[in-house]
Design an enzyme around this catalytic site. Structure first.
Site, PDB file in Angstrom:
ATOM      1  N   SER A 140       0.907  -1.184  -0.094  1.00  0.00           N
ATOM      2  CA  SER A 140       0.020  -0.041   0.040  1.00  0.00           C
ATOM      3  C   SER A 140       0.716   1.200  -0.253  1.00  0.00           C
ATOM      4  O   SER A 140       2.098   0.946   0.509  1.00  0.00           O
ATOM      5  CB  SER A 140      -0.795   0.064   1.409  1.00  0.00           C
ATOM      6  OG  SER A 140      -1.609   1.366   1.265  1.00  0.00           O
ATOM      7  N   TYR A 153      -1.703  -0.726  10.680  1.00  0.00           N
ATOM      8  CA  TYR A 153      -2.029  -0.975   9.042  1.00  0.00           C
ATOM      9  C   TYR A 153      -0.497  -0.756   8.254  1.00  0.00           C
ATOM     10  O   TYR A 153      -0.211  -1.644   7.600  1.00  0.00           O
ATOM     11  CB  TYR A 153      -3.142  -0.221   8.635  1.00  0.00           C
ATOM     12  CG  TYR A 153      -3.493  -0.446   7.125  1.00  0.00           C
ATOM     13  CD1 TYR A 153      -3.998  -1.806   6.756  1.00  0.00           C
ATOM     14  CD2 TYR A 153      -3.086   0.424   6.018  1.00  0.00           C
ATOM     15  CE1 TYR A 153      -4.096  -2.135   5.338  1.00  0.00           C
ATOM     16  CE2 TYR A 153      -3.391   0.122   4.617  1.00  0.00           C
ATOM     17  CZ  TYR A 153      -3.909  -1.116   4.407  1.00  0.00           C
ATOM     18  OH  TYR A 153      -4.180  -1.484   3.081  1.00  0.00           O
TER      19      TYR A 153
HETATM   20  P1  NDP Z   1     -11.680  -5.605  -0.185  1.00  0.00           P
HETATM   21  O1  NDP Z   1     -12.300  -5.561   1.279  1.00  0.00           O
HETATM   22  O2  NDP Z   1     -12.592  -5.539  -1.262  1.00  0.00           O
HETATM   23  O3  NDP Z   1     -11.040  -7.112  -0.249  1.00  0.00           O
HETATM   24  C1  NDP Z   1     -10.193  -7.603   0.613  1.00  0.00           C
HETATM   25  C2  NDP Z   1     -10.340  -9.295   0.416  1.00  0.00           C
HETATM   26  O4  NDP Z   1      -9.787  -9.871   1.397  1.00  0.00           O
HETATM   27  C3  NDP Z   1     -11.606  -9.799   0.467  1.00  0.00           C
HETATM   28  O5  NDP Z   1     -11.786 -10.708  -0.613  1.00  0.00           O
HETATM   29  C4  NDP Z   1     -11.547 -10.783   1.641  1.00  0.00           C
HETATM   30  O6  NDP Z   1     -12.612 -11.859   1.530  1.00  0.00           O
HETATM   31  C5  NDP Z   1     -10.459 -11.053   2.002  1.00  0.00           C
HETATM   32  N1  NDP Z   1      -9.939 -11.320   3.211  1.00  0.00           N
HETATM   33  C6  NDP Z   1      -9.955 -10.575   4.493  1.00  0.00           C
HETATM   34  N2  NDP Z   1      -9.709 -11.355   5.454  1.00  0.00           N
HETATM   35  C7  NDP Z   1      -9.451 -12.630   5.117  1.00  0.00           C
HETATM   36  C8  NDP Z   1      -8.859 -13.965   5.453  1.00  0.00           C
HETATM   37  N3  NDP Z   1      -8.713 -13.829   6.840  1.00  0.00           N
HETATM   38  N4  NDP Z   1      -8.569 -14.996   4.713  1.00  0.00           N
HETATM   39  C9  NDP Z   1      -8.848 -14.703   3.714  1.00  0.00           C
HETATM   40  N5  NDP Z   1      -9.186 -13.625   2.494  1.00  0.00           N
HETATM   41  C10 NDP Z   1      -9.633 -12.692   3.457  1.00  0.00           C
HETATM   42  O7  NDP Z   1     -10.396  -4.713  -0.135  1.00  0.00           O
HETATM   43  P2  NDP Z   1      -9.202  -4.557  -1.271  1.00  0.00           P
HETATM   44  O8  NDP Z   1      -9.433  -5.236  -2.489  1.00  0.00           O
HETATM   45  O9  NDP Z   1      -8.967  -3.036  -1.494  1.00  0.00           O
HETATM   46  O10 NDP Z   1      -8.009  -5.208  -0.553  1.00  0.00           O
HETATM   47  C11 NDP Z   1      -7.133  -5.860  -1.186  1.00  0.00           C
HETATM   48  C12 NDP Z   1      -5.636  -5.595  -0.730  1.00  0.00           C
HETATM   49  O11 NDP Z   1      -5.282  -4.418  -1.040  1.00  0.00           O
HETATM   50  C13 NDP Z   1      -5.296  -5.484   0.709  1.00  0.00           C
HETATM   51  O12 NDP Z   1      -4.165  -6.131   1.048  1.00  0.00           O
HETATM   52  C14 NDP Z   1      -5.559  -3.994   1.048  1.00  0.00           C
HETATM   53  O13 NDP Z   1      -4.689  -3.704   2.374  1.00  0.00           O
HETATM   54  C15 NDP Z   1      -4.653  -3.473  -0.213  1.00  0.00           C
HETATM   55  N6  NDP Z   1      -5.063  -2.055  -0.649  1.00  0.00           N
HETATM   56  C16 NDP Z   1      -6.143  -1.766  -0.755  1.00  0.00           C
HETATM   57  C17 NDP Z   1      -5.991  -0.251  -0.969  1.00  0.00           C
HETATM   58  C18 NDP Z   1      -7.594   0.547  -1.379  1.00  0.00           C
HETATM   59  O14 NDP Z   1      -7.626   1.820  -1.222  1.00  0.00           O
HETATM   60  N7  NDP Z   1      -8.620  -0.308  -1.713  1.00  0.00           N
HETATM   61  C19 NDP Z   1      -5.177   0.599  -1.010  1.00  0.00           C
HETATM   62  C20 NDP Z   1      -3.859  -0.097  -0.601  1.00  0.00           C
HETATM   63  C21 NDP Z   1      -3.747  -1.403  -0.298  1.00  0.00           C
HETATM   64  P3  NDP Z   1     -13.351 -12.552   2.562  1.00  0.00           P
HETATM   65  O15 NDP Z   1     -14.094 -11.430   3.510  1.00  0.00           O
HETATM   66  O16 NDP Z   1     -14.350 -13.186   1.910  1.00  0.00           O
HETATM   67  O17 NDP Z   1     -12.611 -13.540   3.307  1.00  0.00           O
END
Ligand code: NDP
Length: 247
Positions: A140, A153
């Site tokens: 990030s 975070y």
């Molecule tokens: P979302 O919340 O849309 O997606 C997060 C995903 O992580 C979901 O599919 C969720 O699925 C999964 N997840 C969470 N906990 C678990 C777990 N214990 N086991 C398996 N899967 C898990 O957010 P983003 O797509 O934005 O996030 C994706 C990545 O990008 C993250 O690492 C985030 O930190 C990073 N990021 C995002 C930014 C943004 O602005 N959106 C900026 C910078 C980085 P489920 O709940 O079904 O398990």
């Protein structure tokens, strides 16, 4: 068109993971999806198949190393190899340290750091045998800059970068032909804000994302381009921000 690859994606039920899965499948790759919400995974796989793509899913909690091992094994058992692992699972429950939300701290460390490590651990032995592969870890902008309210975070996302760079040196030293890519997004419109539980911070972040957030497709395209680069070259680190985002 580039050759079809077998691509395992954690956090594939929404946001960056989902968008990457759909784009990469549409480009002819085979995608294997992991996350905890089965309905979402099922629907994404159905959509990909309806579009003549190849996809399957397995319920995966990345805090459980055995789950992650099984996800990677599913890809290898089904398609005979794993070409790319995208560690996208992550949460962002920001709060000031004085609030002492220890459960949130633990969750971020377990999902964002340990989940990434478990993915690397699961994929690396297969990739070493293949003498080829690519591991893409989602960090990030918060892995480059720390701000009030985002201590843990940011620490987890800094850790993702440190782990990735160490991994890059290790696999380069081994001559194992494995590429390592860190993708550090800025404000991307996904479900990520739903993990922010502090009401004041959530409101501030929502306003910020409403003003600056860009489509998740931008990150999916970046990931696809990093994968499609010729195998003797790697984008090791990419920051992808909204053009108007200051920091
Ligand atoms: P979302 O919340 O849309 O997606 C997060 C995903 O992580 C979901 O599919 C969720 O699925 C999964 N997840 C969470 N906990 C678990 C777990 N214990 N086991 C398996 N899967 C898990 O957010 P983003 O797509 O934005 O996030 C994706 C990545 O990008 C993250 O690492 C985030 O930190 C990073 N990021 C995002 C930014 C943004 O602005 N959106 C900026 C910078 C980085 P489920 O709940 O079904 O398990």
């Amino acid at each position: 068109m580039t050759a079809s690859k077998v691509i395992v994606i954690t956090g594939a039920s929404s946001g960056i993971g989902e968008a990457s899965a759909k784009l990469l499948a549409a480009k002819g790759n085979k995608v294997v999806l992991g996350a905890r919400r089965e309905e979402k995974l099922k629907q994404i796989v159905e959509e990909i198949k309806a579009d003549n793509g190849e996809a399957l899913y397995q319920l995966t909690d990345v805090t459980d190393s055995e789950d992650v091992e099984k996800l990677v094994k599913l890809a290898v058992d089904t398609f005979g190899r794993i070409d790319v692992l995208i560690n996208s699972a992550g949460i962002m429950p920001h709060s000031p340290l004085k609030d002492k939300r220890i459960n949130d701290w633990d969750q971020m460390i377990d999902i964002n750091i340990k989940g990434t490590l478990y993915g690397i651990g699961a994929a690396l032995s297969y990739m070493n045998e293949q003498k080829a592969g690519q591991i893409i870890n989602i960090s990030s902008v918060a892995g480059h800059y720390a701000h009030a309210g985002g201590a843990v975070y940011s620490a987890t996302k800094w850790a993702v970068r440190a782990i990735s760079e160490s991994l890059r040196e290790e696999v380069a030293q081994d001559g194992s032909n494995i590429r390592v890519t860190i993708v550090s997004p800025g404000a991307i419109n996904t479900e990520l804000l739903s993990s922010v539980t502090d009401p004041k911070l959530k409101k501030n972040y929502q306003q910020f994302y409403d003003s600056f957030g860009i489509s998740v497709d931008r990150v999916a395209t970046t990931i696809q381009q990093a994968i499609d680069l010729p195998a003797d070259a790697a984008w090791n680190e990419i920051i992808i921000r909204p053009t108007k985002q200051v920091q």
